[in-house]
Design a protein around this motif. Structure first.
Motif, PDB file in Angstrom:
ATOM      1  N   UNK A 178      45.133  47.746  33.084  1.00 15.87           N
ATOM      2  CA  UNK A 178      45.895  48.995  33.057  1.00 15.87           C
ATOM      3  C   UNK A 178      46.878  49.051  34.221  1.00 15.87           C
ATOM      4  N   UNK A 179      46.417  48.637  35.414  1.00 17.33           N
ATOM      5  CA  UNK A 179      47.308  48.605  36.573  1.00 17.33           C
ATOM      6  C   UNK A 179      48.433  47.601  36.361  1.00 17.33           C
ATOM      7  N   UNK A 180      48.088  46.441  35.808  1.00 15.39           N
ATOM      8  CA  UNK A 180      49.098  45.415  35.554  1.00 15.39           C
ATOM      9  C   UNK A 180      50.142  45.899  34.554  1.00 15.39           C
ATOM     10  N   UNK A 181      49.698  46.574  33.518  1.00 15.98           N
ATOM     11  CA  UNK A 181      50.628  47.069  32.495  1.00 15.98           C
ATOM     12  C   UNK A 181      51.576  48.118  33.077  1.00 15.98           C
ATOM     13  N   UNK A 182      51.043  48.960  33.965  1.00 19.00           N
ATOM     14  CA  UNK A 182      51.905  49.956  34.590  1.00 19.00           C
ATOM     15  C   UNK A 182      52.964  49.288  35.460  1.00 19.00           C
ATOM     16  N   UNK A 183      52.564  48.268  36.217  1.00 19.16           N
ATOM     17  CA  UNK A 183      53.533  47.542  37.049  1.00 19.16           C
ATOM     18  C   UNK A 183      54.626  46.923  36.188  1.00 19.16           C
ATOM     19  N   UNK A 184      54.218  46.308  35.080  1.00 15.04           N
ATOM     20  CA  UNK A 184      55.208  45.671  34.199  1.00 15.04           C
ATOM     21  C   UNK A 184      56.164  46.695  33.607  1.00 15.04           C
ATOM     22  N   UNK A 185      55.633  47.878  33.292  1.00 17.72           N
ATOM     23  CA  UNK A 185      56.496  48.923  32.744  1.00 17.72           C
ATOM     24  C   UNK A 185      57.514  49.404  33.769  1.00 17.72           C
ATOM     25  N   UNK A 186      57.213  49.194  35.061  1.00 13.13           N
ATOM     26  CA  UNK A 186      58.149  49.552  36.131  1.00 13.13           C
ATOM     27  C   UNK A 186      59.094  48.399  36.454  1.00 13.13           C
ATOM     28  N   UNK A 187      58.981  47.318  35.694  1.00 12.98           N
ATOM     29  CA  UNK A 187      59.880  46.186  35.881  1.00 12.98           C
ATOM     30  C   UNK A 187      59.426  45.174  36.901  1.00 12.98           C
TER      31      UNK A 187
ATOM     32  N   UNK B 219      49.356  52.431  40.872  1.00 16.57           N
ATOM     33  CA  UNK B 219      48.547  51.378  40.256  1.00 16.57           C
ATOM     34  C   UNK B 219      47.060  51.701  40.407  1.00 16.57           C
ATOM     35  N   UNK B 220      46.674  52.194  41.579  1.00 14.55           N
ATOM     36  CA  UNK B 220      45.278  52.598  41.792  1.00 14.55           C
ATOM     37  C   UNK B 220      44.875  53.670  40.782  1.00 14.55           C
TER      38      UNK B 220
ATOM     39  N   UNK C  26      39.836  47.681  43.850  1.00 12.06           N
ATOM     40  CA  UNK C  26      41.109  47.173  43.357  1.00 12.06           C
ATOM     41  C   UNK C  26      41.958  46.811  44.563  1.00 12.06           C
ATOM     42  N   UNK C  27      42.512  45.618  44.517  1.00  7.95           N
ATOM     43  CA  UNK C  27      43.410  45.143  45.583  1.00  7.95           C
ATOM     44  C   UNK C  27      44.762  44.846  44.939  1.00  7.95           C
ATOM     45  N   UNK C  28      45.821  45.418  45.481  1.00  7.25           N
ATOM     46  CA  UNK C  28      47.157  45.243  44.922  1.00  7.25           C
ATOM     47  C   UNK C  28      48.110  44.861  46.044  1.00  7.25           C
ATOM     48  N   UNK C  29      48.785  43.715  45.891  1.00  5.32           N
ATOM     49  CA  UNK C  29      49.720  43.223  46.896  1.00  5.32           C
ATOM     50  C   UNK C  29      51.091  43.066  46.247  1.00  5.32           C
ATOM     51  N   UNK C  30      52.061  43.833  46.726  1.00  6.06           N
ATOM     52  CA  UNK C  30      53.425  43.764  46.209  1.00  6.06           C
ATOM     53  C   UNK C  30      54.239  42.834  47.092  1.00  6.06           C
ATOM     54  N   UNK C  31      54.851  41.816  46.490  1.00  7.10           N
ATOM     55  CA  UNK C  31      55.729  40.905  47.223  1.00  7.10           C
ATOM     56  C   UNK C  31      57.108  40.979  46.580  1.00  7.10           C
TER      57      UNK C  31
END
Length: 422
Positions: free
Chosen positions: A262-271, A14-15, A416-421
Motif C-alpha cells: 500500500x505504501x509502495x503504491x502510494x509512492x508510485x501514484x506520486x510519481x 507512506x506510513x 515500516x522503514x521508508x528511505x527516499x533518495x
C-alpha cells in the motif's frame, strides 16, 4: 519522475497508507466466520484488540459477548465486548486479571458454540499467566530479560509459551469443544500466526528443548524457578495435532506485506519509484541501519541497485541488545545508525516507525532522519555516536525535533522503514 519538495510529509503519508491497509474496518468484513448454532464469544489481546473488537461487534449480525485486553491508552468504545487494559511491554497485575477473565469467558462452552479470537501484536505481554508455582514477578523478570537480549521474536515466544498457562494454544484448548476462529493481524516476520502474541489460540511445534537452546544461545539469565519449570515435563506445550484444535480456523487478516504494498503504491501514484527490500527483516537494529544506509548511499552516488528518485521500503522487526540506559526503541536506534551512515549525503531522507504508534519506551512511533541529522545533532551539542552506544536514540532525535508521534493507530503490522533518495 517527480521531485518531492517536502520529504518528511511524503514519508509520513507512506506510513499512514501502510497503517490504513491494516485498519480493522477494512480487513475484518471479508473474514467473518459463519454464525454458530450456539453462543458467540469474542476474546482478544494486543495493542489493536480494542479496535478490532469495536469493528467486529459492529459487523456481527447476531448476539455476542466477551472481553479483550489491550495496552493502557489503546482502548476503544465497545457496546457488548468488555475492553480490559493492562501494561506493555512488561506485564502487570491487570494483565494477570485479564488472562484469568479470558479463560473464564471460554470455559464451559459446547460444540455448537463459537469463539472468535482477535489477536494482534503486543498480546504476549498483556496475557501474563505464569505456570506452575511461578509468580507474576517471575514472568516480569523473564520478559525483562527477553526484551534486553536481542533475541528474535520466534525465540522469545518459544520461551514464553513454555512458562505460561494461556499461551501456545492453551486458551483455545480451554475453549474445547467449542470451535475457535482466530482473526490475526501479524506483526511477525514471516507471518506465522502461531507466533503473534505467543499464540494463545494457535499452538506451534516448538518444544521446551527449543526454548532451552534459545536460553543458552542468547545467554539469558532467567529466574531459577523459571529455569526449573522449563526443564520439567510440566512445561510441555499443546501439540498442534491434538484433536482439540481440529475444527479451529486461523485467518491472517492483515500483515506487513500488504501494508508495504500500500505504501509502495502510494509512492508510485506520486510519481516516485518504490521498491520493497523485504517485509520480514530481522537482526540488530543498528546493524540493519548500517546496511540500509549503505544501500541508500549506493543509490545516491551510483544509481544502483535502483535508479533515483526512489523510495526504499522494508518491514519486519529488528531487535536491540541493551548496552546502556537510554530512551528509545528499535526504530529510533535503526534510524540513528542510518543517520550516522548517511552523514553529509544530499537527497536522502528516512522515516522508521512502528505501525502501532509506539516505539519502545516512549510515546513516539519512531523518527525522521536525513543527511543533515548528524550535523544538526552536533550543532545542538549532541554526539550521535555516543548516544547510539548507550541506546539513547530518542534523546538524539528529540534534540533536533525529528521525533515522529502519530499516537496509537489501532493496528500493528510491525515496523515500516521508508528511505527516499532523490
Amino acid at each position: 519522475m517527480a521531485v518531492i519538495a517536502d520529504p518528511k510529509a511524503f514519508l509520513e503519508t507512506l506510513f499512514h497508507a501502510a497503517v490504513s491497509a491494516a485498519d480493522p474496518a477494512k480487513v475484518l468484513a471479508a473474514n467473518l466466520p459463519e454464525k454458530p448454532k450456539g453462543r458467540t464469544v469474542v476474546i482478544g489481546a494486543g495493542k489493536g484488540a480494542a479496535q478490532m473488537a469495536q469493528v467486529f461487534e459492529r459487523l456481527w449480525d447476531g448476539p455476542l459477548s466477551g472481553a479483550v485486553v489491550t495496552r493502557y491508552g489503546y482502548g476503544a468504545r465497545c457496546e457488548r465486548i468488555e475492553v480490559l487494559k493492562a501494561s506493555h511491554p512488561l506485564p502487570d497485575g491487570n494483565g494477570l486479571k485479564a488472562s484469568r477473565r479470558l479463560l473464564e469467558e471460554v470455559s464451559g462452552l459446547g460444540e455448537d458454540d463459537l469463539v472468535v479470537a482477535l489477536i494482534c501484536g503486543g498480546g504476549s505481554a498483556l496475557l501474563p499467566l505464569p505456570a506452575g508455582d511461578l509468580t507474576l514477578d517471575d514472568e516480569i523478570a523473564v520478559n525483562r530479560a527477553l526484551l534486553a537480549s536481542g533475541a528474535p521474536i520466534s525465540a522469545m515466544n518459544a520461551i514464553r509459551k513454555h512458562l505460561s498457562r494461556i499461551k501456545g494454544g492453551r486458551l483455545a484448548a480451554a475453549a474445547w469443544p467449542a470451535k475457535v476462529v482466530s482473526l490475526v493481524v501479524s506483526d511477525i516476520p514471516g507471518d506465522d500466526p502461531a507466533l503473534v502474541a505467543s499464540g494463545p489460540t494457535i499452538p506451534d511445534n516448538s518444544t521446551r528443548e527449543d526454548a532451552l537452546r534459545y536460553i543458552e544461545r542468547y545467554r539469558l539469565e532467567l529466574p531459577e524457578k523459571a529455569m526449573g519449570f522449563i526443564r520439567s515435563d510440566a512445561s510441555a506445550a499443546p501439540n498442534p495435532a491434538d484433536q482439540k484444535f481440529h475444527r479451529n480456523e486461523v485467518r491472517l487478516v492483515a500483515s506487513a506485506a500488504v501494508s508495504l504494498e500500500a505504501a509502495a503504491n502510494l509512492a508510485r501514484s506520486a510519481g516516485v519509484k518504490a521498491v520493497i527490500l523485504s517485509d520480514a527483516m530481522e537482526g540488530e537494529a543498528r546493524e540493519v541501519g548500517r546496511v540500509h544506509a549503505a544501500i541508500a548511499r549506493e543509490v545516491s552516488v551510483r544509481n544502483r541497485p535502483f535508479r533515483k528518485p526512489v523510495v526504499i521500503l522494508s518491514g519486519g522487526e529488528t531487535t536491540v541488545t541493551i548496552r546502556g540506559e537510554g530512551k528509545g526503541g528499535r526504530n529510533s536506534e535503526f534510524l540513528l545508525s542510518l543517520a550516522l551512515g548517511i552523514d553529509g549525503s544530499e537527497g536522502i531522507s528516512a522515516l522508521a516507525a512502528d505501525t502501532d504508534g509506539i516505539d519502545g519506551s516512549e510515546d513516539n512511533a519512531g523518527a525522521f532522519a536525513d543527511g543533515t541529522s548528524v550535523a544538526r545533532l552536533a550543532k545542538a551539542g549532541v554526539d550521535g555516536a555516543a548516544l547510539l552506544d548507550r541506546n539513547d536514540a530518542w534523546t538524539a532525535f528529540d534534540a533536533i525535533g525529528d521525533i515522529f508521534k502519530p499516537g496509537p493507530t489501532g493496528t500493528n503490522v510491525n515496523d515500516i522503514r521508508a528511505i527516499l533518495v532523490q
